[in-house]
Structure formats: C-alpha cells, structure tokens
Design an enzyme around this catalytic site. Sequence first.
Site, PDB file in Angstrom:
ATOM      1  N   ALA A 128      13.816  40.568   9.048  1.00 49.29           N
ATOM      2  CA  ALA A 128      12.742  39.623   8.728  1.00 49.29           C
ATOM      3  C   ALA A 128      11.955  40.023   7.489  1.00 49.29           C
ATOM      4  CB  ALA A 128      11.790  39.486   9.911  1.00 49.29           C
ATOM      5  N   TYR A 129      12.161  41.241   6.982  1.00 52.69           N
ATOM      6  CA  TYR A 129      11.453  41.670   5.786  1.00 52.69           C
ATOM      7  C   TYR A 129      12.167  41.102   4.562  1.00 52.69           C
ATOM      8  CZ  TYR A 129       9.238  44.891   9.077  1.00 52.69           C
ATOM      9  OH  TYR A 129       8.562  45.428  10.155  1.00 52.69           O
ATOM     10  N   ASN A 130      11.808  39.860   4.283  1.00 49.64           N
ATOM     11  CA  ASN A 130      12.364  39.099   3.173  1.00 49.64           C
ATOM     12  C   ASN A 130      13.865  38.867   3.324  1.00 49.64           C
ATOM     13  OD1 ASN A 130      12.304  37.561   0.886  1.00 49.64           O
ATOM     14  ND2 ASN A 130      12.031  39.256  -0.542  1.00 49.64           N
TER      15      ASN A 130
END
Length: 315
Positions: A56-58
Amino acid sequence: MRYQEFGTTGMQFSELSLGTWGIGGAGWGDVDEATRLDAIVAAIECGINTIDTAPAYNAGVAECYVGRAVEALGCRDKVHIITKCGNTFVDGAYVRDGRRDAIKRQCQQSLENLRTDYIDLYLVHWPDPKVPLAETITTLQSLKEEGIVRHVGVSNFTQAQMEEASQLCQLEAYQGQFSMVHPQEQALMQWCQSQRMGVMTYGSMGAGILTGAQRTLQHYADNDNRSRFYKFFTEPMFSKVMDLLGKMDVIAAQRQVPLSQIALNWVAQKDFVSNTIVGAQHRHKIQENAQAFTWTLTPEELAILDAAVAVANSL
C-alpha cells in the site's frame, strides 16, 4: 544499536526499524530515487536489521526500493523484511481487500517487488469488514505452512479481532500506532505482550511533529498524510503538542541531543515495545535516529515526560 528477541519468533530485531511509507513517496513529498535508496543502505549500515514496508506504500513502490537496495548490498540473510497484505493503494486511495485470492496475489507481487522468495514477517495491514476474518487469517496460515512467509501477525486490529484470529492461527506480532502524541494503544499493546506477541510501533515520532521542526500551525493538502491520517497538526491538539515539546526542549538541552532521540527512547523504553518503526528518507536523519539507541532516559526524565504526555493527550 540495541537488539532484542521479537516475541516467540526466535528472530533478533534491532529495536529500531526503518519504516518505508515515506520512501514510497505518496503523501510525503518528492524525494529523488538515489536519496531513497541511500536511506535504506544507511539504515542497514547503522545496524538496523528490520525494514517495514507494504504494497500500500504507493502501490508497491516502497517494496521495490527495499528489494533493490537489499539485493545490491547482498544482505538478504541479515535483514528481516516485514510487509503486509489486505490493503492496496489505487488511484490515490487506500482500499482494503482481505479476500483469500487477493492476499495470495498480493503476496506473490510482494515477493517479486522485494526480490526474495520468502517474507520474514507478514501482517494483515488493516482488517477488512467486508470479508470474514476467518478467510483472511486462514490464508495467512496457509502461506506460513507453505514456507512463503515465516511468521505472521496483524496491524491495526482490536483485541476482540485478535482473539478471534488467534483461534485460527498463532499471531506472532502486532503493529500499531504509538507515540508521545498517540499513547492510546498502551493497554492493547500490553495485552499483546501478555500473549507473547512481538509488539511494533509505528508513527513513533508523530509523523515528525516530535522532532520540534514545526513550531507554527501550517496547512497541509488533503492528500498529505499529516492532514489525512495523523491528527496532531491541527488544533486543539497542535497547541498541546507545543507544550509537550517545551518539556522535551529542557531535557534535550541538558543532554545535548535532538528531540527526535527523546521521542524514540520514550517509546523504545516501554517494556511492552519490542520494536520502534521510524520512517526517514535521508541518510543523516537515519543516522541521527540510530544514535537514540546508544543511550536511555533516566527514571526521573521518564516521569517528567509521562506527565507531559498525559496533559498533551487529555481532552
């Protein structure tokens, strides 16, 4: 750097983990690629042997940076990689998806991003209310049985959710938000410790507000995590945090250390905390954070800070 055994996993974790939400880039400003990769290298050079990331981190960007840096250093066997599932980043929005097939796809993509054939610790990032918890948790158990992931746990779960999950799978880790400006999870983390889980904290420096770099109220864009996720940068909390920083200033001046090291030690010295996650995108910040683990706060200093923290977080 200080190290301790992480729960019942048998892994020795550095007490400081490198968090990579910022390194992913979304919502944290624009930092060039070379600087991001160098930040990961600097963490490993400082003795940090745990790196926390997530798809989910970019949309997997952070995982890719971790994979590239660790591969270039040839140190995969010396670094514990923590990543997550059940939460994706789509068109600028975070979308939870705890379905079995989705988690399996996410896991395979994370392995590719990280350039590895196993994950040391795999966490459910957020519970998905649309999917039965049993489906999510039994998928983690099957991945562990296959050897794709070595240890499993959860992040951002309630005690009731963890009790339900524990009937289906041994939870070995809990990751939650905890800092001087967000101490509300202390009781939950103490319970996790009593269940022999390793406890990881994120947001350990309050998204940077505990560094003291920001002393005046500012406005952040809606997609900036300092306005979207963390609530310390707006009133009425902001003024209370400034009073807390004043107490920290006194100790920092006496010790001749930056406020960030005080904030990190306040978290790390809690006996229920196994590992403190801190994000940074620049080498000098990581080196400064690592220095916090060469000293400890005294009982007297902790008492002063605990009192100030209580006031800052009062209604």
